[in-house]
Motif scaffolding. Structure first.
Motif, PDB file in Angstrom:
ATOM      1  N   GLU A   1       0.793  -1.226   0.000  1.00 15.67           N
ATOM      2  CA  GLU A   1       0.000   0.000   0.000  1.00 15.67           C
ATOM      3  C   GLU A   1       0.822   1.272   0.000  1.00 15.67           C
ATOM      4  OE1 GLU A   1      -3.227  -0.214   2.914  1.00 15.67           O
ATOM      5  OE2 GLU A   1      -3.133  -2.356   2.600  1.00 15.67           O
ATOM      6  N   SER A   2       2.092   1.204   0.374  1.00 19.81           N
ATOM      7  CA  SER A   2       2.848   2.440   0.497  1.00 19.81           C
ATOM      8  C   SER A   2       4.068   2.496  -0.411  1.00 19.81           C
ATOM      9  CB  SER A   2       3.292   2.612   1.948  1.00 19.81           C
ATOM     10  OG  SER A   2       4.022   1.475   2.329  1.00 19.81           O
ATOM     11  N   GLY A   3       4.369   1.414  -1.129  1.00 22.34           N
ATOM     12  CA  GLY A   3       5.535   1.407  -1.988  1.00 22.34           C
ATOM     13  C   GLY A   3       6.844   1.252  -1.227  1.00 22.34           C
ATOM     14  N   VAL A   4       6.720   0.986   0.061  1.00 19.10           N
ATOM     15  CA  VAL A   4       7.904   0.837   0.890  1.00 19.10           C
ATOM     16  C   VAL A   4       8.354  -0.623   0.860  1.00 19.10           C
ATOM     17  CG1 VAL A   4       8.605   0.778   3.321  1.00 19.10           C
ATOM     18  CG2 VAL A   4       7.458   2.780   2.411  1.00 19.10           C
ATOM     19  N   ILE A   5       9.686  -0.860   0.721  1.00 22.66           N
ATOM     20  CA  ILE A   5      10.171  -2.237   0.619  1.00 22.66           C
ATOM     21  C   ILE A   5      10.210  -2.914   1.992  1.00 22.66           C
ATOM     22  CG2 ILE A   5      12.171  -3.654  -0.001  1.00 22.66           C
ATOM     23  CD1 ILE A   5      12.717  -1.550  -2.229  1.00 22.66           C
ATOM     24  N   HIS A   6      10.743  -2.203   2.997  1.00 20.47           N
ATOM     25  CA  HIS A   6      10.753  -2.751   4.360  1.00 20.47           C
ATOM     26  C   HIS A   6       9.971  -1.805   5.254  1.00 20.47           C
ATOM     27  CE1 HIS A   6      13.733  -5.685   3.194  1.00 20.47           C
ATOM     28  NE2 HIS A   6      14.531  -4.735   2.762  1.00 20.47           N
ATOM     29  N   PRO A   7       8.890  -2.300   5.925  1.00 20.30           N
ATOM     30  CA  PRO A   7       8.112  -1.427   6.804  1.00 20.30           C
ATOM     31  C   PRO A   7       8.991  -0.807   7.897  1.00 20.30           C
ATOM     32  CG  PRO A   7       7.340  -3.721   6.930  1.00 20.30           C
ATOM     33  CD  PRO A   7       8.380  -3.663   5.865  1.00 20.30           C
ATOM     34  N   LEU A   8       8.569   0.362   8.382  1.00 20.71           N
ATOM     35  CA  LEU A   8       9.360   1.090   9.380  1.00 20.71           C
ATOM     36  C   LEU A   8       9.709   0.224  10.596  1.00 20.71           C
ATOM     37  CD1 LEU A   8      10.579   3.802  10.307  1.00 20.71           C
ATOM     38  CD2 LEU A   8       8.379   4.326  11.373  1.00 20.71           C
ATOM     39  N   TRP A   9       8.722  -0.530  11.104  1.00 19.67           N
ATOM     40  CA  TRP A   9       8.998  -1.307  12.320  1.00 19.67           C
ATOM     41  C   TRP A   9      10.072  -2.360  12.083  1.00 19.67           C
ATOM     42  CZ3 TRP A   9       8.127  -6.565  12.474  1.00 19.67           C
ATOM     43  CH2 TRP A   9       7.263  -7.111  11.520  1.00 19.67           C
ATOM     44  N   VAL A  10      10.162  -2.916  10.836  1.00 17.66           N
ATOM     45  CA  VAL A  10      11.213  -3.900  10.530  1.00 17.66           C
ATOM     46  C   VAL A  10      12.570  -3.200  10.535  1.00 17.66           C
ATOM     47  CG1 VAL A  10      12.184  -5.388   8.709  1.00 17.66           C
ATOM     48  CG2 VAL A  10       9.737  -5.475   9.213  1.00 17.66           C
ATOM     49  N   ARG A  11      12.603  -1.979   9.957  1.00 17.45           N
ATOM     50  CA  ARG A  11      13.885  -1.252   9.883  1.00 17.45           C
ATOM     51  C   ARG A  11      14.369  -0.832  11.263  1.00 17.45           C
ATOM     52  NH1 ARG A  11      12.503   3.476   6.744  1.00 17.45           N
ATOM     53  NH2 ARG A  11      10.356   2.770   6.509  1.00 17.45           N
ATOM     54  N   VAL A  12      13.455  -0.338  12.095  1.00 21.96           N
ATOM     55  CA  VAL A  12      13.847   0.087  13.445  1.00 21.96           C
ATOM     56  C   VAL A  12      14.329  -1.122  14.247  1.00 21.96           C
ATOM     57  CG1 VAL A  12      12.994   1.012  15.637  1.00 21.96           C
ATOM     58  CG2 VAL A  12      12.314   2.093  13.479  1.00 21.96           C
ATOM     59  N   SER A  13      13.540  -2.199  14.202  1.00 21.58           N
ATOM     60  CA  SER A  13      13.892  -3.391  14.951  1.00 21.58           C
ATOM     61  C   SER A  13      15.224  -3.975  14.448  1.00 21.58           C
ATOM     62  CB  SER A  13      12.755  -4.406  14.802  1.00 21.58           C
ATOM     63  OG  SER A  13      13.166  -5.644  15.247  1.00 21.58           O
ATOM     64  N   HIS A  14      15.440  -3.960  13.125  1.00 21.65           N
ATOM     65  CA  HIS A  14      16.682  -4.471  12.547  1.00 21.65           C
ATOM     66  C   HIS A  14      17.863  -3.631  13.042  1.00 21.65           C
ATOM     67  CE1 HIS A  14      19.585  -5.139   9.152  1.00 21.65           C
ATOM     68  NE2 HIS A  14      19.199  -6.377   9.328  1.00 21.65           N
ATOM     69  N   GLY A  15      17.686  -2.298  13.087  1.00 21.18           N
ATOM     70  CA  GLY A  15      18.755  -1.415  13.563  1.00 21.18           C
ATOM     71  C   GLY A  15      19.083  -1.670  15.029  1.00 21.18           C
ATOM     72  N   ILE A  16      18.040  -1.797  15.845  1.00 20.75           N
ATOM     73  CA  ILE A  16      18.271  -2.061  17.270  1.00 20.75           C
ATOM     74  C   ILE A  16      18.982  -3.394  17.447  1.00 20.75           C
ATOM     75  CG2 ILE A  16      17.139  -2.538  19.492  1.00 20.75           C
ATOM     76  CD1 ILE A  16      14.940  -0.570  18.675  1.00 20.75           C
ATOM     77  N   SER A  17      18.606  -4.406  16.632  1.00 18.38           N
ATOM     78  CA  SER A  17      19.236  -5.714  16.814  1.00 18.38           C
ATOM     79  C   SER A  17      20.717  -5.674  16.415  1.00 18.38           C
ATOM     80  CB  SER A  17      18.467  -6.814  16.088  1.00 18.38           C
ATOM     81  OG  SER A  17      18.770  -6.806  14.730  1.00 18.38           O
ATOM     82  N   ILE A  18      21.092  -4.792  15.479  1.00 17.27           N
ATOM     83  CA  ILE A  18      22.518  -4.674  15.133  1.00 17.27           C
ATOM     84  C   ILE A  18      23.309  -4.195  16.353  1.00 17.27           C
ATOM     85  CG2 ILE A  18      24.216  -3.418  13.734  1.00 17.27           C
ATOM     86  CD1 ILE A  18      22.209  -3.424  11.451  1.00 17.27           C
ATOM     87  N   VAL A  19      22.791  -3.134  17.024  1.00 15.46           N
ATOM     88  CA  VAL A  19      23.473  -2.593  18.210  1.00 15.46           C
ATOM     89  C   VAL A  19      23.531  -3.660  19.316  1.00 15.46           C
ATOM     90  CG1 VAL A  19      23.384  -0.831  20.019  1.00 15.46           C
ATOM     91  CG2 VAL A  19      22.716  -0.246  17.665  1.00 15.46           C
ATOM     92  N   ALA A  20      22.375  -4.273  19.604  1.00 11.77           N
ATOM     93  CA  ALA A  20      22.315  -5.263  20.689  1.00 11.77           C
ATOM     94  C   ALA A  20      23.242  -6.449  20.398  1.00 11.77           C
ATOM     95  CB  ALA A  20      20.876  -5.742  20.877  1.00 11.77           C
ATOM     96  N   MET A  21      23.245  -6.910  19.136  1.00 16.66           N
ATOM     97  CA  MET A  21      24.082  -8.066  18.792  1.00 16.66           C
ATOM     98  C   MET A  21      25.565  -7.747  18.937  1.00 16.66           C
ATOM     99  SD  MET A  21      22.368 -10.640  18.269  1.00 16.66           S
ATOM    100  CE  MET A  21      23.612 -11.725  17.764  1.00 16.66           C
ATOM    101  N   LEU A  22      25.987  -6.531  18.502  1.00 20.39           N
ATOM    102  CA  LEU A  22      27.399  -6.170  18.625  1.00 20.39           C
ATOM    103  C   LEU A  22      27.832  -6.227  20.083  1.00 20.39           C
ATOM    104  CD1 LEU A  22      27.898  -3.205  16.113  1.00 20.39           C
ATOM    105  CD2 LEU A  22      28.840  -5.525  15.985  1.00 20.39           C
ATOM    106  N   VAL A  23      26.987  -5.685  20.971  1.00 16.12           N
ATOM    107  CA  VAL A  23      27.311  -5.679  22.400  1.00 16.12           C
ATOM    108  C   VAL A  23      27.316  -7.108  22.958  1.00 16.12           C
ATOM    109  CG1 VAL A  23      26.601  -4.884  24.685  1.00 16.12           C
ATOM    110  CG2 VAL A  23      26.373  -3.347  22.714  1.00 16.12           C
ATOM    111  N   MET A  24      26.303  -7.904  22.586  1.00 16.32           N
ATOM    112  CA  MET A  24      26.223  -9.281  23.116  1.00 16.32           C
ATOM    113  C   MET A  24      27.403 -10.131  22.643  1.00 16.32           C
ATOM    114  SD  MET A  24      23.705  -9.108  25.031  1.00 16.32           S
ATOM    115  CE  MET A  24      23.285 -10.716  25.654  1.00 16.32           C
TER     116      MET A  24
END
Ligand code: HEM
Ligand code: HEM
Length: 210
Positions: free
Chosen positions: A16-39
């Motif tokens: 419906e919006s022409g967006v490839i990855h919904p915002l919540w997927v992008r935010v969650s993916h970004g947070i998981s990069i930070v969390a994974m690096l620390v873990m």
């Protein structure tokens, strides 16, 4: 679908919006990069204090400085990782994102897409659709995350989570499971990041949505 899930889906589905990855997927993916690096960094430092194998990780790529510092990092980022992961899985199921993008995974499609990939004939036309090999790896890494969290809980609170620890075959076995799940995730990440750099358009879509 009702309420919040429907709202989120309406405003963020690619159709419906022409967006490839919904915002919540992008935010969650970004947070998981930070969390994974620390873990991973703190996990390697914890490992160095009492190695399971005959090698240790170079100090420069570990986090926390010493065992106690690393444990503090590990137990702080753990909350970020778990809360973020639960929100991602919940929204993935409720909005139909998992059903639409990550499933089903058919063995026949995997063989076909793998064959196309090694002969450089894999189609990249529609970037909002994952090929079968991608689906397999994404579902695989999500499951590896579940295993690393469950085995982590088992070695963090072996008394409180007694049954969980026993499920892994006891404390020592859970430690090995935790380590091998980490190794699987790191293996995924190496390939995942190399591919993201080879296909910068896909990387841009994961950052800006388009
Ligand atoms: C809820 C999530 C997690 C919890 C509760 C947790 C808990 C723990 C605990 C208690 C230890 C210390 C084990 C010991 O004393 O030997 C540990 C070690 C470790 N963790 Fe985690 N962890 C979690 C997630 C992760 C993640 C996401 C990674 C990386 C992908 C990771 C990587 C490691 C590594 C490499 C070690 C050292 C392995 C060893 O020598 O035992 N952990 N973790
Ligand atoms: C620097 C690190 C990372 C980069 C550059 C990166 C890049 C990307 C890109 C470009 C995509 C979209 C792929 C496509 O459209 O073909 C993606 C998807 C994905 N990545 Fe990463 N990633 C990174 C770290 C991670 C980490 C740490 C995890 C979790 C352990 C992860 C798990 C996933 C998953 C599950 C998807 C599919 C998401 C979905 O559609 O629901 N990635 N990543």
């Amino acid at each position: 679908m009702t309420g919040l899930a429907a709202d989120i889906d309406r405003t963020t589905t690619p159709v419906e919006s022409g967006v490839i990855h919904p915002l919540w997927v992008r935010v969650s993916h970004g947070i998981s990069i930070v969390a994974m690096l620390v873990m991973i960094g703190s996990g390697w430092q914890i490992y160095n204090a009492s190695p399971l194998f005959s090698f240790t990780f170079p100090r420069g790529i570990t986090l926390g400085g010493w065992l106690a510092g690393a444990l503090l990092w590990h137990f702080a980022a753990m909350w970020l990782l778990v809360v973020n992961g639960l929100v991602y899985i919940l929204l993935g199921v409720l909005t139909g994102h998992f059903g639409r993008k990550l499933l089903p995974i058919r063995p026949r499609d995997i063989v076909a897409d793998l064959g196309a990939a090694v002969t450089f004939r894999l189609s990249h036309d529609d970037r909002s659709v994952y090929n079968a090999v991608q689906k397999l790896f994404y579902v695989g890494v999500i499951l590896a995350m579940v295993v690393v969290v469950a085995s982590g809980l088992a070695i963090w609170k072996p008394v409180q989570f007694r049954e969980l620890t026993l499920l892994f075959g006891g404390y020592d076995a859970a430690r090995y499971v935790h380590f091998f799940a980490m190794a699987a995730i790191v293996g995924f990440l190496v390939v995942h990041i190399v591919l993201a750099l080879i296909f910068p358009k896909n990387l841009r879509a994961m950052i800006t949505g388009r």
